[in-house]
Design an enzyme around this catalytic site. Structure first.
Site, PDB file in Angstrom:
ATOM      1  N   GLU A   1       4.874   9.305   2.351  1.00 13.83           N
ATOM      2  CA  GLU A   1       6.043   9.265   3.243  1.00 13.83           C
ATOM      3  C   GLU A   1       5.623   9.393   4.708  1.00 13.83           C
ATOM      4  OE1 GLU A   1       8.762   8.308   2.126  1.00 13.83           O
ATOM      5  OE2 GLU A   1       8.794   8.889   0.028  1.00 13.83           O
TER       6      GLU A   1
ATOM      7  N   HIS B   1       0.269  12.731   8.459  1.00  9.48           N
ATOM      8  CA  HIS B   1       0.440  13.673   9.566  1.00  9.48           C
ATOM      9  C   HIS B   1       0.283  12.943  10.905  1.00  9.48           C
ATOM     10  CE1 HIS B   1       0.259  17.673  11.435  1.00  9.48           C
ATOM     11  NE2 HIS B   1      -0.643  17.131  12.233  1.00  9.48           N
TER      12      HIS B   1
END
Length: 195
Positions: free
Chosen positions: A133, A136
């Site tokens: 998803e 970072h």
């Protein structure tokens, strides 16, 4: 177009932000219990300063992650949450969970990698959650762009403007050169015709 799939992605990231807090809490709880029960040198390891520092760091970061997720939830309920804020929560909370799992594994020592304790499982799971998803780094870029967009856009306009000015100068210089060279060639051709 893309609005519906992207809103689904934002919703998934919102859920991940909360799930990461849960994983961090589970690692903290297990590390705390272990530090209270594991006796070494006639005292619980939780009484040593290094373990207390680790537990304090975990609790502090978890509390901040909970506050971030709670505030995001309030904004979402009010219809004011942005995808950039969701990215910030996913980015932060996954980092917190990753660090808490790592610290929990350190507190448990070699037991932290056995399947008797959940810290090792969370540590492996968080690594995948940290990536899917949006990594970072991607979320950092999303937040950074949102924070400094005007500044970055202005810098881009200046860079593009400078590039265009340099190219225009080069074009004018080349045109002047060709014009001068053309005049020289024309003069040579005329002189050759006249002789």
């Amino acid at each position: 177009g893309l609005k519906s799939p992207l809103s689904c992605l934002t919703q998934a990231r919102y859920g991940i932000a909360w799930g990461a807090v849960g994983a961090a809490m589970a690692c903290y709880d297990e590390a705390l219990q272990y530090s209270r029960n594991r006796i070494m040198f006639d005292r619980p390891i939780g009484q040593t300063q290094i373990q207390q520092v680790r537990l304090a760091e975990m609790l502090t970061e978890i509390t901040k992650a909970q506050c971030l997720a709670l505030q995001l939830g309030r904004l979402k309920e009010a219809g004011r949450a942005t995808s950039q804020q969701v990215s910030m929560a996913k980015m932060n909370n996954c980092s917190v969970a990753r660090e808490c799992a790592r610290l929990g594994r350190e507190i448990l020592g070699a037991s932290g990698i056995t399947d008797e304790y959940q810290v090792g499982r969370h540590l492996c799971n968080i690594e995948s959650v940290y990536t899917y998803e949006g990594t970072h780094d991607i979320h950092t870029l999303i937040v950074g762009q949102d924070v400094s967009w005007e500044q970055a856009a202005q810098q881009a306009r200046v860079r593009i403007g400078n590039l265009i000015a340099r190219r225009l100068d080069a074009f004018q210089n080349r045109t002047q050169y060709l014009w001068a060279r053309g005049n020289q060639l024309a003069a040579v051709s005329i002189a050759a015709l006249l002789t």
